[in-house]
Design an enzyme around this catalytic site. Structure first.
Site, short mmCIF file in Angstrom:
data_model
loop_
_atom_site.label_atom_id
_atom_site.label_comp_id
_atom_site.label_asym_id
_atom_site.label_seq_id
_atom_site.Cartn_x
_atom_site.Cartn_y
_atom_site.Cartn_z
N THR A 189 50.67 67.95 34.80
CA THR A 189 49.68 67.01 35.31
C THR A 189 49.67 66.96 36.84
OG1 THR A 189 49.32 64.62 35.55
CG2 THR A 189 51.48 65.26 34.83
N ASP A 190 48.53 66.57 37.39
CA ASP A 190 48.43 66.38 38.85
C ASP A 190 49.34 65.25 39.34
OD1 ASP A 190 46.99 64.22 37.80
OD2 ASP A 190 45.17 64.59 38.96
N GLU A 191 49.78 64.39 38.38
CA GLU A 191 50.56 63.23 38.79
C GLU A 191 51.93 63.61 39.35
OE1 GLU A 191 50.25 59.74 36.32
OE2 GLU A 191 48.37 60.45 35.45
N TYR A 223 56.58 58.13 33.93
CA TYR A 223 55.83 59.22 33.30
C TYR A 223 55.78 60.45 34.20
CZ TYR A 223 51.73 62.07 32.11
OH TYR A 223 50.91 63.12 31.84
N LYS A 277 57.45 64.26 33.77
CA LYS A 277 56.66 65.50 33.75
C LYS A 277 57.14 66.45 34.87
CE LYS A 277 53.61 66.41 31.43
NZ LYS A 277 53.59 67.08 30.09
N ARG A 337 40.41 58.76 40.74
CA ARG A 337 40.90 59.80 39.84
C ARG A 337 39.88 60.95 39.85
NH1 ARG A 337 44.64 57.16 40.65
NH2 ARG A 337 46.16 56.22 39.22
P1 NAD Z 1 48.43 62.14 23.83
O1 NAD Z 1 49.35 60.99 24.08
O2 NAD Z 1 47.02 61.88 23.40
O3 NAD Z 1 49.07 63.10 22.71
C1 NAD Z 1 50.42 63.44 22.70
C2 NAD Z 1 50.74 64.04 21.34
O4 NAD Z 1 52.12 64.45 21.36
C3 NAD Z 1 50.58 63.07 20.16
O5 NAD Z 1 49.94 63.71 19.09
C4 NAD Z 1 52.02 62.71 19.81
O6 NAD Z 1 52.18 62.40 18.42
C5 NAD Z 1 52.75 64.00 20.17
N1 NAD Z 1 54.17 63.77 20.45
C6 NAD Z 1 54.72 62.80 21.24
N2 NAD Z 1 56.06 62.91 21.22
C7 NAD Z 1 56.36 63.97 20.44
C8 NAD Z 1 57.57 64.59 20.06
N3 NAD Z 1 58.76 64.13 20.47
N4 NAD Z 1 57.52 65.69 19.25
C9 NAD Z 1 56.33 66.16 18.82
N5 NAD Z 1 55.14 65.61 19.13
C10 NAD Z 1 55.17 64.52 19.95
O7 NAD Z 1 48.48 63.01 25.16
P2 NAD Z 1 47.34 63.91 25.82
O8 NAD Z 1 46.52 63.07 26.71
O9 NAD Z 1 46.71 64.74 24.79
O10 NAD Z 1 48.23 64.84 26.75
C11 NAD Z 1 48.71 66.11 26.31
C12 NAD Z 1 49.49 66.75 27.43
O11 NAD Z 1 48.66 66.93 28.58
C13 NAD Z 1 50.69 65.93 27.91
O12 NAD Z 1 51.76 66.82 28.17
C14 NAD Z 1 50.20 65.29 29.20
O13 NAD Z 1 51.27 65.05 30.07
C15 NAD Z 1 49.28 66.36 29.72
N6 NAD Z 1 48.16 65.90 30.59
C16 NAD Z 1 47.35 64.89 30.20
C17 NAD Z 1 46.26 64.52 31.00
C18 NAD Z 1 45.32 63.42 30.58
O14 NAD Z 1 44.43 63.05 31.35
N7 NAD Z 1 45.41 62.88 29.37
C19 NAD Z 1 46.03 65.18 32.21
C20 NAD Z 1 46.88 66.23 32.58
C21 NAD Z 1 47.94 66.59 31.76
P1 TYD Z 2 44.72 55.97 32.90
O1 TYD Z 2 43.59 56.30 32.00
O2 TYD Z 2 45.88 55.19 32.35
O3 TYD Z 2 45.22 57.34 33.53
P2 TYD Z 2 46.28 57.61 34.76
O4 TYD Z 2 47.00 56.37 35.07
O5 TYD Z 2 47.18 58.64 34.14
O6 TYD Z 2 45.45 58.10 35.89
O7 TYD Z 2 44.16 55.16 34.14
C1 TYD Z 2 43.15 55.70 34.97
C2 TYD Z 2 42.91 54.73 36.11
O8 TYD Z 2 42.35 53.52 35.56
C3 TYD Z 2 44.19 54.30 36.83
O9 TYD Z 2 43.90 54.15 38.21
C4 TYD Z 2 44.54 52.95 36.23
C5 TYD Z 2 43.17 52.38 35.88
N1 TYD Z 2 43.13 51.46 34.71
C6 TYD Z 2 42.54 50.20 34.83
O10 TYD Z 2 42.04 49.82 35.90
N2 TYD Z 2 42.52 49.39 33.72
C7 TYD Z 2 43.06 49.76 32.53
O11 TYD Z 2 43.02 48.95 31.55
C8 TYD Z 2 43.64 51.08 32.40
C9 TYD Z 2 44.25 51.54 31.11
C10 TYD Z 2 43.65 51.90 33.54
#
Ligand code: NAD
Ligand code: TYD
Length: 337
Positions: A126-128, A154, A158, A218
């Protein structure tokens, strides 16, 4: 024909990835393991459950014995690790499971790759991991060599995993790649995250909780574009390399929320400013030049088209949302808001 292990495929991005790839590459085999935490949902995998090139295994990536057994049986060519605890606010409430899954789970998978041999291990990051950028310097972007500088448990978990992946490459010559993507949105997004949460709240005429002043920025990328980038990196990327993914769609949280309200015909008076997130990152912004020039990746959606598709999906899939919003989700909403 190649065999892929995709972890965390019952979640948001892994699920979208499998939907696309299982159909795009019918001659490749896809095995998904997922622990089915609160964020994992079998209904997300329903569209591909009966495909002959797909198999689901209910398992935890931190279970070394079970992971080794699976590798021994399946002989994977590629491993793509999506499995993670992924919500910043939950990591502030309880960091431990983030360290276990995100760091130790990554280690177990890579140890299995070393033991049984693979062509490529890909870490979905992630970019985070880069921390945040100031709001008054729109000229600054995250590059692949921007120093790691994390804010939340988090992002720290990562970043730790990323460092471990690069260490396994250097020390053990494990063939690895890492992608670091900006915020995703789209179908099957769990409604604890900003965009699907705000859509659901607006549909119910409930208050939309915006943290702080809503001016945090974001860089939003439609999930399918992220999946296509990972596909390119896994097949054509170079060992040991990090690739940033993002589509230059920077928006303040307020802009996102107002866009959703407008699209749904709801008043801005539904916005409610609530207590800020501790350590809240100000701005994320990716420079995706490397993946664009080296691998020819280009996003198909911008925010305007992606948000319309996402709102439409949420309107048409209220059943899926109703199911994931039951149980544990309700407890989280009560504890957090
Ligand atoms: P999500 O929380 O929707 O899904 C995570 C999945 O992993 C779930 O199905 C959960 O059951 C499974 N899981 C959790 N712990 C586990 C374990 N110990 N063993 C097996 N399975 C397990 O997450 P997401 O948003 O789909 O993110 C997927 C990946 O992408 C993550 O690694 C996250 O860090 C990365 N990512 C997410 C974003 C975003 O905006 N959501 C952006 C950049 C990178
Ligand atoms: P989020 O979707 O949790 O992603 P991330 O924190 O990984 O970027 O949040 C996106 C942005 O929205 C972040 O700046 C936090 C803000 N946010 C709110 O303002 N209210 C909310 O209820 C949530 C869940 C997030």
């Amino acid at each position: 024909m190649a065999k892929f292990l995709v972890t965390g495929g019952a979640g948001f991005i892994g699920g979208n990835f499998l939907h696309i790839m299982v159909n795009r590459y019918p001659n490749d085999q896809y095995v998904c393991i997922d622990a089915l935490t609160y964020a994992g949902n079998m209904e997300t995998l329903e569209p591909i459950m009966n495909k002959p090139n797909f198999k689901f295994v209910h398992e935890d990536i931190t279970n070394r014995e079970a992971v080794y057994k699976l590798f021994e049986e399946e002989h994977f060519d590629y491993v793509i690790n999506f499995a993670a605890e992924s919500h910043v606010d939950r990591s502030i409430e309880n960091p431990e499971v983030f360290l276990k899954t995100n760091i130790l789970g990554t280690q177990v998978l890579m140890d299995a790759c070393r033991k049984y041999g693979i062509k490529r291990y890909h870490q979905v990051s992630t970019d985070e991991v880069y921390g945040d950028l100031p709001l008054d310097r729109p000229d600054l972007f995250f590059h692949e060599d921007t120093p790691i500088h994390t804010s939340s448990p988090y992002s720290a978990s990562k970043a730790s995993a990323d460092l471990l992946v690069l260490a396994y490459h250097r020390t053990f010559h494990l063939p690895v790649t890492i992608s670091r993507c900006s915020n995703n949105y789209g179908p099957y997004h769990f409604p604890e995250k900003l965009i699907p949460l705000m859509i659901q709240k607006a549909l119910r005429n409930e208050k939309l909780p915006v943290y702080g002043n809503g001016l945090n920025v974001r860089d939003w990328l439609y999930v399918g574009d992220h999946c296509n980038a990972i596909d390119l990196i896994v097949r054509k990327g170079r060992d040991g390399e990090v690739y940033n993914i993002g589509g230059h769609n920077e928006k303040t949280n307020l802009e996102v929320v107002k866009t959703i309200l407008k699209a749904l015909g709801k008043p801005e008076s539904l916005i409610e400013y609530v207590k800020d997130r501790p350590g809240h990152d100000l701005r994320y912004a990716m420079d995706p030049t490397k993946i664009e020039t080296e691998l020819g990746w280009k996003p198909e959606h911008n925010f305007d088209t992606g948000i319309v598709a996402t709102i439409k999906w949420n309107l048409e899939n209220q059943e899926w949302l109703k199911h994931v919003e039951s149980g544990e989700y309700q407890n989280w909403m009560k504890r957090h808001y």
